[in-house]
Design an enzyme around this catalytic site. Structure first.
Site, short mmCIF file in Angstrom:
data_model
loop_
_atom_site.label_atom_id
_atom_site.label_comp_id
_atom_site.label_asym_id
_atom_site.label_seq_id
_atom_site.Cartn_x
_atom_site.Cartn_y
_atom_site.Cartn_z
CG HIS A 1 65.84 26.24 57.66
ND1 HIS A 1 65.44 25.78 56.43
CD2 HIS A 1 67.16 25.97 57.76
CE1 HIS A 1 66.48 25.25 55.80
NE2 HIS A 1 67.54 25.35 56.58
NE ARG B 1 70.64 29.61 59.37
CZ ARG B 1 70.51 28.29 59.40
NH1 ARG B 1 71.57 27.51 59.25
NH2 ARG B 1 69.32 27.75 59.63
CG ASP C 1 72.47 49.63 55.96
OD1 ASP C 1 73.66 49.74 56.30
OD2 ASP C 1 72.07 49.95 54.82
CD GLU D 1 74.60 24.88 56.19
OE1 GLU D 1 73.61 24.40 56.79
OE2 GLU D 1 74.56 25.93 55.51
CG ASP E 1 71.46 21.56 55.31
OD1 ASP E 1 70.63 21.07 54.52
OD2 ASP E 1 71.21 22.53 56.02
#
Length: 268
Positions: A51, A76, A90, A155, A181
């Site tokens: 977000h 996240r 990576d 969620e 959520d």
């Protein structure tokens, strides 16, 4: 001769050591803000790309900015796409929080995404990657999985129903409950403190702890945070850089500007 560079301590290792880990979101995309937060005394920071305006370049800058501070960076991604996960790993993100995990099958797919073959599907690019310090870490390919933390988010109402099965997936290091959520999924949009939502969160806390996995939660309101701490959460997020700036700047305006709106706003 490869350098004997030690990877940073994983978030899973911190959780295994015991003691609650208290952290905050970093959503601004700013490496300067990230560094300020890293020196605050909090235990961990969550860099959000679901977000927030974060891409690979801004995440790299923030990971570099907090390196060396006694804080665990968790990242996240916007989704559990294995291609994104490969890029994040990576890049040098060792601790991932994957949103919207509803089933044990999804969780098992994520475990495979963070591991090299034969146990997983992570693409091999260590010679090109910051994660291995460009092949300067001895045995990175063989030992990478031991340095990573995979956290999955509960969620939705479906995830609550499957929470024990998700927690039992080998390779999932912890579960993090997202009440916002979850409230929406349960028909209570914007009501994280609705009794049904709180009951679902506390049910998940009990189930996850019974499965022997660390459990975390998001809770910006202090009373709610303390309730979930009392319920036994192992890690928690209690604020965000952008929310602190928004509320702080509003308070400043209300102090000095007569026309400023001083109505209280929710921080999450």
């Amino acid at each position: 001769m490869p350098l004997r560079v030690a990877p940073e301590e994983s978030f899973a290792a911190r959780l295994a050591a015991g003691g609650r880990q208290t952290g905050m979101w970093v959503c601004s995309g700013s490496q300067l803000v990230a560094e300020i937060c890293a020196g605050s005394g909090l235990d961990w920071l969550l860099f959000d790309a679901e977000h927030s305006p974060n891409g690979l370049e801004s995440l790299l800058a923030q990971l570099q900015a907090v390196h060396g501070y006694p804080v665990a960076p968790v990242v996240r991604p916007p989704s559990g796409d294995p291609v994104l996960i490969k890029q994040y790993l990576d890049l040098g993100a060792q601790n991932l929080l994957i949103p919207m995990v509803d089933t044990p099958e999804q969780a098992a797919d994520l475990v495979r995404a963070v591991q090299y073959p034969p146990h997983g599907i992570r693409g091999v690019g260590s010679a090109l990657a910051r994660a291995s310090r460009w092949n300067r870490i001895d045995g990175y390919l063989q030992n990478a999985a031991e340095t990573l933390t995979l956290l999955v988010q509960i969620e939705t109402a479906a995830a609550v129903e499957n929470v024990m099965a998700i927690a039992e997936v080998d390779g999932v290091d912890g579960l993090f409950i997202g009440p916002s959520d979850l409230a929406a999924s349960m028909g209570h949009l914007g009501q994280q403190d609705h009794p049904d939502v709180v009951a679902a969160v506390e049910h998940c806390i009990r189930e996850i702890k019974a499965a022997g996995k660390p459990v975390g939660v998001n809770a910006f309101a202090e009373a709610t945070a303390r309730r979930y701490i009392a319920a036994g959460v192992d890690f928690i997020l209690v604020g965000a850089d952008v929310a602190l700036l928004a509320r702080g700047s509003e308070a400043l305006a209300a102090t000095y500007v007569s026309s400023a709106d001083d109505d209280a706003r929710a921080s999450y």
